[in-house]
Write a protein that holds these residues in place. Structure first.
Motif, short mmCIF file in Angstrom:
data_model
loop_
_atom_site.label_atom_id
_atom_site.label_comp_id
_atom_site.label_asym_id
_atom_site.label_seq_id
_atom_site.Cartn_x
_atom_site.Cartn_y
_atom_site.Cartn_z
N VAL A 187 -25.31 -26.68 -36.82
CA VAL A 187 -24.81 -25.90 -37.95
C VAL A 187 -25.47 -26.35 -39.25
CG1 VAL A 187 -22.74 -25.38 -39.31
CG2 VAL A 187 -22.62 -25.40 -36.82
N MET A 188 -25.61 -27.66 -39.43
CA MET A 188 -26.24 -28.16 -40.65
C MET A 188 -27.72 -27.79 -40.70
SD MET A 188 -24.00 -29.44 -42.56
CE MET A 188 -25.17 -30.05 -43.77
N THR A 189 -28.38 -27.75 -39.55
CA THR A 189 -29.79 -27.33 -39.53
C THR A 189 -29.92 -25.88 -39.98
OG1 THR A 189 -30.28 -28.86 -37.72
CG2 THR A 189 -31.82 -27.05 -38.07
N ASN A 190 -29.06 -25.02 -39.44
CA ASN A 190 -29.08 -23.62 -39.88
C ASN A 190 -28.83 -23.51 -41.38
OD1 ASN A 190 -29.49 -22.81 -37.23
ND2 ASN A 190 -27.32 -22.45 -36.85
N THR A 191 -27.86 -24.26 -41.88
CA THR A 191 -27.52 -24.19 -43.30
C THR A 191 -28.66 -24.67 -44.18
OG1 THR A 191 -25.19 -24.61 -42.71
CG2 THR A 191 -25.82 -24.92 -45.01
N ILE A 192 -29.25 -25.80 -43.82
CA ILE A 192 -30.33 -26.37 -44.63
C ILE A 192 -31.56 -25.46 -44.63
CG2 ILE A 192 -31.95 -28.29 -44.79
CD1 ILE A 192 -29.68 -30.11 -43.80
N ARG A 224 -26.05 -16.23 -32.30
CA ARG A 224 -25.05 -17.07 -32.96
C ARG A 224 -25.53 -18.50 -33.17
NH1 ARG A 224 -18.62 -17.50 -31.36
NH2 ARG A 224 -18.05 -19.01 -32.98
N ASN A 225 -26.28 -19.03 -32.23
CA ASN A 225 -26.74 -20.42 -32.37
C ASN A 225 -27.65 -20.61 -33.57
OD1 ASN A 225 -25.34 -21.40 -30.16
ND2 ASN A 225 -27.00 -20.96 -28.73
N LYS A 226 -28.36 -19.55 -33.98
CA LYS A 226 -29.29 -19.67 -35.09
C LYS A 226 -28.73 -19.16 -36.41
CE LYS A 226 -32.94 -21.38 -33.05
NZ LYS A 226 -33.52 -22.68 -33.45
N ILE A 227 -27.70 -18.35 -36.37
CA ILE A 227 -27.20 -17.70 -37.58
C ILE A 227 -25.95 -18.38 -38.14
CG2 ILE A 227 -25.56 -16.03 -36.64
CD1 ILE A 227 -26.86 -13.91 -38.37
N GLU A 228 -25.32 -19.24 -37.36
CA GLU A 228 -24.04 -19.83 -37.78
C GLU A 228 -24.27 -20.95 -38.79
OE1 GLU A 228 -19.86 -20.66 -35.53
OE2 GLU A 228 -21.64 -21.61 -34.68
#
Length: 314
Positions: free
Chosen positions: A84-89, A260-264
């Motif tokens: 989740v943090m990877t997607n956010t960053i 979902r794994n990439k967009i969350e």
């Protein structure tokens, strides 16, 4: 003999100092911030209880920092947080990298000589900001759905492919696609601040540069761009302070089981595990850590502004 009558003494009107007048003018807005921004912080107490909806908080079990420890309690949970943090960053870095696009758009738009064309472009690009993400997804669905989407039908008829492709469910390049949709939606609105900064540049500078033989691109590079750099750096530092606050509306409407794994991102993750999964206490703990990190980044950006510009944003 004339009798003089006493003149009435004028009453002195009571007048507040200007600083108190300004405070009273700002008071309604301060109350709104207090009620809608600081009032909900009471909900942070849910993170320290084993909260279940419908039961008063006073009757719940106090668990201390249990939910905070749960974030890193197992390899699976740690991997989930890292994802989740990877997607956010990555999403935040892409948005910061694209922050130069509104600058370029404002600079080139300011050079348009036809007022009617300039205003038309500005209005059309700004209106997209006021369209909800639900309508944006409806537009994307009309273009890319596999049944009768415009793009799929066009490519099939042109012989570009034999069968339709599910672009919306395709997990590849999810980060870039979300960044592109965000740029399309916010480009015109984000450029308004830079257009205002360009309007504040002294016209005498452009006239002097023209007399000295400078071309339009030279004027843009040596006068217009330096004139709006101050505004750009202020907005850039504010975006750094909101580095992990991507919002969730865009990602919520575009998410599906395939991507979902990439967009969350973090905000969407809090929503999914809270309202979607029913783990309100755990979602609150994640939200608290997010707020603490955001506050830390704000002070880092403030100190960075002091070092680079000599001024602070707080």
């Amino acid at each position: 003999m004339t009798v003089r009558t006493a003149q009435p003494v004028p009453r002195r009107r009571f007048s507040l100092p200007d600083k108190y007048k300004l405070f009273l003018m700002a008071l309604p807005f301060l109350l709104l911030v207090l009620v809608f921004s600081y009032g909900p912080l009471f909900g942070w107490s849910y993170a320290f209880f084993d909260y279940r909806p419908g039961i008063p908080l006073s009757q719940e079990n106090f668990v201390g920092f249990k939910w905070f420890a749960t974030l890193f309690s197992s390899p699976v949970q740690r991997a989930e947080v890292v994802r989740v943090m990877t997607n956010t960053i990555v999403m935040s870095l892409l948005n910061i990298a694209c922050s130069v696009l509104p600058v370029a758009f404002a600079v080139f738009l300011s050079e348009v000589r036809f007022p009617w064309y300039k205003k038309s472009v500005q209005v059309l690009t700004t209106l997209a900001n006021f369209i909800s993400w639900v309508l944006v997804y409806s537009f994307a669905y009309a273009l890319f759905n596999t049944n009768n989407g415009f793009l799929n039908q066009l490519l099939i008829r042109l012989g570009g492919m034999d069968r339709p492709i599910n672009f919306l469910a395709d997990p590849s390049h999810t980060w870039l696609k979300m960044c592109a949709w965000n740029v399309w939606k916010t480009l015109g609105w984000s450029s308004i601040m830079y257009l205002a900064a360009i309007a504040g540049i002294d016209p005498a500078l452009n006239e002097a540069a023209t007399i000295d033989g400078a071309g339009r691109f030279q004027i843009m590079w040596h006068i217009t761009v330096p004139g709006i750099l101050e505004t750009y750096f202020v907005l850039l530092l504010l975006s750094i302070a909101n580095f992990i606050s991507n919002g969730m509306e865009q990602y919520f409407v575009f998410q599906n089981a395939m991507n979902r794994n990439k967009i969350e991102v973090l905000d969407l993750y809090v929503y999914n595990i809270g309202l979607g999964g029913g783990s309100f206490s755990y979602a609150t703990a994640v939200s608290i850590l997010k707020s603490v990190v955001s506050l830390t980044l704000l002070f880092v950006a403030n100190n960075l502004s002091r070092l680079v510009r000599g001024n602070t944003i707080l």
